[in-house]
Design an enzyme around this catalytic site. Structure first.
Site, PDB file in Angstrom:
ATOM      1  CG  HIS A 152      60.086  23.844   3.160  1.00 49.84           C
ATOM      2  ND1 HIS A 152      58.652  24.242   2.872  1.00 49.84           N
ATOM      3  CD2 HIS A 152      60.031  22.754   2.575  1.00 49.84           C
ATOM      4  CE1 HIS A 152      58.122  23.404   2.104  1.00 49.84           C
ATOM      5  NE2 HIS A 152      58.869  22.348   1.721  1.00 49.84           N
ATOM      6  CD  GLU A 195      53.806  17.982  10.055  1.00 47.72           C
ATOM      7  OE1 GLU A 195      54.306  17.745  11.245  1.00 47.72           O
ATOM      8  OE2 GLU A 195      53.609  18.950   9.306  1.00 47.72           O
ATOM      9  NE  ARG A 230      67.279  27.137  16.546  1.00 48.98           N
ATOM     10  CZ  ARG A 230      66.909  27.823  15.646  1.00 48.98           C
ATOM     11  NH1 ARG A 230      67.156  29.189  15.800  1.00 48.98           N
ATOM     12  NH2 ARG A 230      66.027  27.315  14.547  1.00 48.98           N
ATOM     13  CE  LYS A 245      61.122  19.101  12.608  1.00 53.08           C
ATOM     14  NZ  LYS A 245      60.913  20.297  11.811  1.00 53.08           N
TER      15      LYS A 245
HETATM   16  P1  ADP Z   1      62.414  22.697  10.111  1.00 51.71           P
HETATM   17  O1  ADP Z   1      62.568  22.215  11.375  1.00 51.71           O
HETATM   18  O2  ADP Z   1      63.193  21.793   9.257  1.00 51.71           O
HETATM   19  O3  ADP Z   1      62.564  24.097   9.775  1.00 51.71           O
HETATM   20  P2  ADP Z   1      59.698  23.093  10.146  1.00 51.71           P
HETATM   21  O4  ADP Z   1      58.863  21.947  10.410  1.00 51.71           O
HETATM   22  O5  ADP Z   1      59.908  24.248  10.986  1.00 51.71           O
HETATM   23  O6  ADP Z   1      60.950  22.263   9.651  1.00 51.71           O
HETATM   24  O7  ADP Z   1      58.922  23.569   8.889  1.00 51.71           O
HETATM   25  C1  ADP Z   1      59.792  24.666   8.055  1.00 51.71           C
HETATM   26  C2  ADP Z   1      58.845  25.084   6.851  1.00 51.71           C
HETATM   27  O8  ADP Z   1      58.256  23.762   6.122  1.00 51.71           O
HETATM   28  C3  ADP Z   1      57.575  25.832   7.399  1.00 51.71           C
HETATM   29  O9  ADP Z   1      57.872  27.153   7.599  1.00 51.71           O
HETATM   30  C4  ADP Z   1      56.375  25.750   6.160  1.00 51.71           C
HETATM   31  O10 ADP Z   1      56.940  26.447   5.172  1.00 51.71           O
HETATM   32  C5  ADP Z   1      56.990  24.191   5.702  1.00 51.71           C
HETATM   33  N1  ADP Z   1      56.134  23.225   6.439  1.00 51.71           N
HETATM   34  C6  ADP Z   1      56.342  22.245   7.296  1.00 51.71           C
HETATM   35  N2  ADP Z   1      55.052  21.518   7.673  1.00 51.71           N
HETATM   36  C7  ADP Z   1      54.294  21.972   6.734  1.00 51.71           C
HETATM   37  C8  ADP Z   1      52.933  21.227   6.414  1.00 51.71           C
HETATM   38  N3  ADP Z   1      52.656  20.142   7.297  1.00 51.71           N
HETATM   39  N4  ADP Z   1      52.335  21.611   5.588  1.00 51.71           N
HETATM   40  C9  ADP Z   1      52.717  22.786   4.674  1.00 51.71           C
HETATM   41  N5  ADP Z   1      54.178  23.373   5.017  1.00 51.71           N
HETATM   42  C10 ADP Z   1      54.975  22.824   6.137  1.00 51.71           C
END
Ligand code: ADP
Length: 497
Positions: free
Chosen positions: A235, A200, A291, A116
């Protein structure tokens, strides 16, 4: 260049890929662990090979073994599906090194987007806005603390190697950074073998909107519109749709362009998804999934394209035969993830044997399932039983259709998330398209039976019992006292309770 595809996955996605192969005149080889011996993907493939015991580390995750099986079965290509080996660049590289085709992007693209922080660096360089925060892992809790102070609380501590919602901690108070850092790092270390954590800004009420992209090996790249994926629990996505409700056209356009920029930055080919958080008219790059995604069918419904067939075509070296301006989007599509989880007990994983299965059909309804009557549902793999996807002219019609289809779906023998989905389809904010990723926090009532639901279940049970006693002629049960009429007799209508 290849006429046989090894499908290195299980469940609904393996079935989905096998179907695409069959339609394209390609042979398919399924692989299965001991407990999956009679699974639909095994029965539907042209050939199936047993690869080990139930734990995925000894079966579906054994990349070297899968490559050997592909070779010995004459499969010239491997499709990884999603999950398992799909985003392991080392696996993609090993497949290519073995002289086989990996149906997916290049190992380099997977690697660049898999970390990431690396992805955030690349996106910032490419001019795509990212969620405010760092682009390097923190050296330890002290550095994370200092960054958190700078960004302002709440912040999100996130695993660089993260996926599936693991290794993430929201922190609202400076005193909690150290503890959360250690916990997230431990979780990431055990899940991904890499405990690096970065910081973040935590957006409190964003929507999760993502853009599907598709590219060929000669550099043509298009986006296939967006998907709204904000209905989540911890999430993880539960319901997805396309298009995103009430998204201003200029933001949709800008997100599409940003997704193309992101994909171009890593010379992307094949199908991929660029995820964004969208809040107050601003959108921020979250990550790219290199993917096929679980929710790809909603895009297939609104574009009329078959994404799995396109993945295979691109892997065969074919070029896209359309351009961005040739694409048109029609109607509205919604997907519900049907899992073996009990929504009334905090989504507790449920196990059992599927005794009876009836899947909905009819106009605009698609069931992508990985189960059949007789399937044993255990705890070895993720709880996705199948996906119910609908398509209709408008969002309101799609919701009505989903309700109808959920009503027709019968999965007997294991608790499922169906009652939850039915409640969402009735809920006013969802119906208005007015929600964010905080939807379930805003609507805790959706995690309990709705008013009258218990009563409905009791009445259904009474009806079944009534019939079991041979009173098949009864057509009504009195709601007030649970009494029903049994069959007509010359002496009148006897009541039964
Ligand atoms: P993963 O790769 O584990 O799925 P992501 O980065 O895609 O993680 O994030 C998954 C979910 O987590 C997002 O859809 C959102 O709901 C929440 N999320 C991720 N980053 C943030 C953020 N900076 N602020 C608020 N919610 C977040």
């Amino acid at each position: 260049m290849f006429d046989t595809v090894l499908v290195a996955n299980r469940g609904e996605i393996a079935v989905r890929i096998i179907r695409a192969c069959r339609e394209m005149g390609l042979a398919s080889v399924a692989v299965y662990s001991d407990v999956d011996r009679l699974s639909p993907h095994v029965l539907e493939a042209d050939k199936a090979v047993q690869i080990g015991p139930a734990p995925s580390s000894e079966s579906y995750l054994r990349g070297d073994h899968l490559i050997e099986v592909a070779r010995s079965e004459g499969a010239g290509a491997i499709h990884p599906g999603y999950g398992f080996l799909a985003e392991r660049s080392s696996f993609a590289g090993a497949v290519e090194q073995a002289g086989l085709v990996f149906i997916g992007p290049s190992a380099a693209a997977i690697e660049a987007m898999g970390d990431k922080t690396e992805a955030r660096r690349r996106m910032a360089q490419a001019g795509v806005s990212i969620v405010p925060g760092t682009q390097q892992p923190a050296s330890g809790p002290e550095e994370a603390s200092a960054t958190a102070q700078e960004l302002g609380f709440p912040v999100l501590l996130k695993a660089s190697a993260g996926g599936g919602g693991k290794g993430m901690r929201v922190v609202t108070d400076a005193d909690d950074v150290s503890g959360a850092f250690e916990a997230a790092s431990r979780e990431a270390e055990s899940a991904f073998g890499d405990g690096s954590i970065y910081v973040e800004k935590y957006l409190t009420r964003p929507r999760h909107i993502e853009v599907q992209v598709l590219g060929d090996r000669s550099g043509s790249l298009v986006h296939l519109g967006e998907r709204e994926c904000s209905i989540q629990r911890r999430h993880q996505k539960l319901i997805e749709e396309s298009p995103a409700p009430s998204l201003p056209p200029e933001d949709r356009e800008a997100m599409g362009l940003a997704a193309l920029k992101a994909a171009q930055a890593v010379d992307y080919h094949g199908a991929g998804t660029v995820e964004f958080l969208y809040q107050d008219g601003e959108f921020y790059f979250l990550e790219m999934n290199t993917r096929l995604q679980v929710e790809h069918p909603v895009t297939e419904f609104v574009t009329g394209l078959d994404l799995v067939q396109w993945q295979i075509r691109v892997a065969r070296g074919e070029s896209l035969d359309f351009r961005q301006e040739d694409l048109s989007f029609s109607g509205h599509s919604i997907e519900c993830r049907i899992t073996s989880e009990d929504p009334d007990r905090g989504f507790l994983p449920a196990t059992g044997c599927i005794g009876h299965l009836e899947v909905p059909t009819g106009p605009g309804v698609r069931w992508d399932g990985g189960i059949r009557a007789g399937s044993e549902i255990g705890l070895h793999y993720d709880p996705l039983l199948g996906k119910l996807i609908v398509h209709a002219g408008s969002r309101a019609d799609a919701i009505a259709r989903m309700k109808r289809a959920l009503g027709e779906l019968v999965i007997q023998g294991v608790e499922t998330s169906v009652p939850f989905h039915l409640r969402v389809m009735e809920e006013a904010d969802f119906r208005e398209g007015d929600f964010t990723i905080a939807y379930l926090k805003d609507h805790p009532e959706l995690l309990q039976p709705a008013d009258g639901e218990d009563r409905l279940i009791a009445l259904a049970a009474a009806l079944l019992e009534h019939r079991a006693r041979g009173n098949v002629g009864a057509s009504r049960i009195n709601e007030a006292d649970g009494r029903g009429l049994s069959a007509w007799r010359t002496s009148g209508w006897p009541w039964q309770t």
